[in-house]
Design a protein around this motif. Structure first.
Motif, PDB file in Angstrom:
ATOM      1  N   THR A  48       0.886  -1.317   0.040  1.00 21.58           N
ATOM      2  CA  THR A  48       0.194  -0.019   0.132  1.00 21.58           C
ATOM      3  C   THR A  48       0.920   1.344  -0.055  1.00 21.58           C
ATOM      4  N   GLY A  49       0.467   2.331   0.044  1.00 18.95           N
ATOM      5  CA  GLY A  49       1.216   3.532   0.136  1.00 18.95           C
ATOM      6  C   GLY A  49       1.419   4.230   1.404  1.00 18.95           C
ATOM      7  N   GLY A  53       3.219   1.662   3.319  1.00 16.34           N
ATOM      8  CA  GLY A  53       3.865   1.074   2.054  1.00 16.34           C
ATOM      9  C   GLY A  53       5.287   0.725   2.123  1.00 16.34           C
ATOM     10  N   VAL A  54       6.096   1.841   2.754  1.00 16.27           N
ATOM     11  CA  VAL A  54       7.487   1.719   2.732  1.00 16.27           C
ATOM     12  C   VAL A  54       7.747   0.595   3.687  1.00 16.27           C
ATOM     13  N   ALA A  55       6.944   0.284   4.903  1.00 20.11           N
ATOM     14  CA  ALA A  55       7.204  -0.663   5.691  1.00 20.11           C
ATOM     15  C   ALA A  55       7.114  -1.780   4.959  1.00 20.11           C
ATOM     16  N   PHE A  56       6.121  -2.061   4.025  1.00 20.15           N
ATOM     17  CA  PHE A  56       5.872  -3.443   3.398  1.00 20.15           C
ATOM     18  C   PHE A  56       7.210  -3.616   2.425  1.00 20.15           C
ATOM     19  N   LEU A  57       7.612  -2.439   2.066  1.00 26.76           N
ATOM     20  CA  LEU A  57       8.824  -2.612   1.032  1.00 26.76           C
ATOM     21  C   LEU A  57      10.139  -2.987   1.700  1.00 26.76           C
ATOM     22  N   ALA A 161      -8.313  14.780   1.933  1.00 21.69           N
ATOM     23  CA  ALA A 161      -7.249  14.327   2.209  1.00 21.69           C
ATOM     24  C   ALA A 161      -7.045  12.864   1.722  1.00 21.69           C
ATOM     25  N   GLY A 162      -8.232  12.224   1.337  1.00 19.52           N
ATOM     26  CA  GLY A 162      -7.935  11.005   0.343  1.00 19.52           C
ATOM     27  C   GLY A 162      -7.250  11.184  -0.972  1.00 19.52           C
ATOM     28  N   LEU A 163      -7.507  12.470  -1.662  1.00 22.69           N
ATOM     29  CA  LEU A 163      -6.718  12.849  -2.948  1.00 22.69           C
ATOM     30  C   LEU A 163      -5.286  13.039  -2.726  1.00 22.69           C
ATOM     31  N   VAL A 164      -4.990  13.802  -1.484  1.00 23.50           N
ATOM     32  CA  VAL A 164      -3.687  14.090  -1.389  1.00 23.50           C
ATOM     33  C   VAL A 164      -2.787  12.679  -0.972  1.00 23.50           C
ATOM     34  N   GLN A 165      -3.653  11.897  -0.321  1.00 22.06           N
ATOM     35  CA  GLN A 165      -2.770  10.618   0.029  1.00 22.06           C
ATOM     36  C   GLN A 165      -2.596   9.699  -1.329  1.00 22.06           C
ATOM     37  N   LEU A 166      -3.423   9.748  -2.042  1.00 24.52           N
ATOM     38  CA  LEU A 166      -3.491   9.026  -3.273  1.00 24.52           C
ATOM     39  C   LEU A 166      -2.401   9.255  -4.216  1.00 24.52           C
ATOM     40  N   VAL A 167      -2.136  10.607  -4.226  1.00 25.56           N
ATOM     41  CA  VAL A 167      -1.062  11.148  -5.130  1.00 25.56           C
ATOM     42  C   VAL A 167       0.362  10.644  -4.609  1.00 25.56           C
ATOM     43  N   ILE A 168       0.424  10.891  -3.456  1.00 29.89           N
ATOM     44  CA  ILE A 168       1.731  10.297  -2.854  1.00 29.89           C
ATOM     45  C   ILE A 168       1.935   8.821  -2.792  1.00 29.89           C
ATOM     46  N   ASP A 169       0.699   8.101  -2.421  1.00 29.45           N
ATOM     47  CA  ASP A 169       0.824   6.870  -2.552  1.00 29.45           C
ATOM     48  C   ASP A 169       1.028   6.038  -3.911  1.00 29.45           C
ATOM     49  N   MET A 170       0.788   6.656  -4.955  1.00 27.18           N
ATOM     50  CA  MET A 170       1.260   6.279  -6.498  1.00 27.18           C
ATOM     51  C   MET A 170       2.747   6.361  -6.393  1.00 27.18           C
ATOM     52  N   THR A 180       9.496  -5.398  -6.520  1.00 24.52           N
ATOM     53  CA  THR A 180       8.744  -6.637  -6.565  1.00 24.52           C
ATOM     54  C   THR A 180       8.034  -6.505  -8.122  1.00 24.52           C
ATOM     55  N   THR A 181       7.405  -7.592  -8.583  1.00 22.94           N
ATOM     56  CA  THR A 181       6.947  -7.751  -9.663  1.00 22.94           C
ATOM     57  C   THR A 181       5.919  -6.705 -10.296  1.00 22.94           C
ATOM     58  N   PRO A 182       5.813  -6.149 -11.573  1.00 23.79           N
ATOM     59  CA  PRO A 182       4.829  -5.383 -12.137  1.00 23.79           C
ATOM     60  C   PRO A 182       3.575  -5.841 -11.614  1.00 23.79           C
ATOM     61  N   GLN A 183       2.972  -6.955 -11.709  1.00 21.87           N
ATOM     62  CA  GLN A 183       1.840  -7.478 -11.462  1.00 21.87           C
ATOM     63  C   GLN A 183       1.461  -7.236  -9.988  1.00 21.87           C
ATOM     64  N   THR A 184       2.362  -7.377  -9.069  1.00 13.95           N
ATOM     65  CA  THR A 184       2.195  -6.972  -7.838  1.00 13.95           C
ATOM     66  C   THR A 184       1.786  -5.655  -7.675  1.00 13.95           C
ATOM     67  N   VAL A 185       2.587  -4.853  -8.209  1.00 14.32           N
ATOM     68  CA  VAL A 185       2.465  -3.524  -7.885  1.00 14.32           C
ATOM     69  C   VAL A 185       1.179  -2.807  -8.614  1.00 14.32           C
ATOM     70  N   LEU A 186       0.951  -3.355  -9.847  1.00 16.02           N
ATOM     71  CA  LEU A 186      -0.551  -2.988 -10.180  1.00 16.02           C
ATOM     72  C   LEU A 186      -1.704  -3.286  -9.444  1.00 16.02           C
ATOM     73  N   TYR A 187      -1.716  -4.584  -8.829  1.00 16.60           N
ATOM     74  CA  TYR A 187      -2.683  -4.959  -7.753  1.00 16.60           C
ATOM     75  C   TYR A 187      -2.637  -3.987  -6.688  1.00 16.60           C
ATOM     76  N   SER A 188      -1.376  -3.723  -6.390  1.00 15.74           N
ATOM     77  CA  SER A 188      -1.390  -2.727  -5.207  1.00 15.74           C
ATOM     78  C   SER A 188      -1.833  -1.492  -5.240  1.00 15.74           C
ATOM     79  N   VAL A 189      -1.609  -0.909  -6.561  1.00 14.72           N
ATOM     80  CA  VAL A 189      -2.204   0.587  -7.218  1.00 14.72           C
ATOM     81  C   VAL A 189      -3.814   0.214  -6.967  1.00 14.72           C
ATOM     82  N   LEU A 190      -4.371  -0.930  -7.619  1.00 10.20           N
ATOM     83  CA  LEU A 190      -5.741  -0.988  -7.258  1.00 10.20           C
ATOM     84  C   LEU A 190      -6.258  -0.797  -6.006  1.00 10.20           C
TER      85      LEU A 190
END
Length: 211
Positions: A48-49, A53-57, A161-170, A180-190
């Motif tokens: 996630t973002g 998200g950084v903790a996941f990375l 707040a949700g839009l601010v967070q969405l931009v940074i999360d991307m 990780t793999t592009p597929q994992t990133v795309l699902y994570s973006v979803l």
């Protein structure tokens, strides 16, 4: 008796202000639901973002404990919270982050998910995390990091707040292409889109003004 009922939140005569007990239940339940959302994402191998998200990375790349990384990464943001959003918000956010980090580590002792299809994990994980954040936001708390920045920008400039967070999360998820793999990133973006659109739609200061 009426005073006790009001204090406990069963009969709150001030609609624009939460009682301490209402704040306690909001922070506990918000943290619990957010931890469940993080577990759904982790069970599907997704990210996630924000600081989560950084903790996941860090967890996926180096095996660092997620809960510990999540807690430590949020510490620098407390300065912004204290200076711009006040002591009460900062303390409640500190408690929410600590609870979410703790529950993220403890919940696997009570149940495990054997497998999770990535698209379903992104949908359910994003929604649960969104519900948890919404509960915390409505009790003047957050999960730190970008959440603190998003709340401040919504209150200061009127930007959702949700839009601010969405931009940074991307941006955070873009870095994930190196881990990780592009597929994992795309699902994570979803999952991130589901999460942040849910917060953007449901968290509006003109609809919910209780403190």
């Amino acid at each position: 008796m009426a005073q006790l009922m009001s204090t406990l939140g069963f009969w709150n005569s001030t609609a624009a202000r939460h009682t301490p007990v209402e704040d306690v239940q909001g922070i506990i339940t918000g943290s619990l639901v957010a931890a469940l959302g993080l577990y759904m994402l982790a069970s599907a191998g997704l990210l996630t973002g924000s600081t989560a998200g950084v903790a996941f990375l860090l967890h996926y790349a180096f095996g660092i404990n997620f809960g510990l990384a999540f807690f430590l990464l949020n510490l620098p943001f407390f300065y912004l919270s204290l200076k711009r959003l006040g002591l009460a918000f900062t303390l409640k956010t500190f408690i929410a982050i600590g609870l979410t980090a703790l529950l993220s580590d403890l919940q696997t002792r009570f149940f495990t998910i054997a497998g999770m299809q990535p698209a379903w994990g992104a949908l359910t994980g994003g929604l649960l995390l969104g519900y948890g954040l919404l509960a915390l936001y409505r009790h003047r708390a957050s999960l730190g990091g970008v959440g603190i920045l998003g709340i401040w920008m919504q209150e200061r400039f009127g930007i959702r707040a949700g839009l601010v967070q969405l931009v940074i999360d991307m941006g955070v998820l873009a870095v994930a292409f190196f881990v990780t793999t592009p597929q994992t990133v795309l699902y994570s973006v979803l999952g991130a889109v589901v999460l942040n659109l849910f917060v953007a739609i449901n968290h509006r200061s003109d609809r919910y003004i209780a403190l």
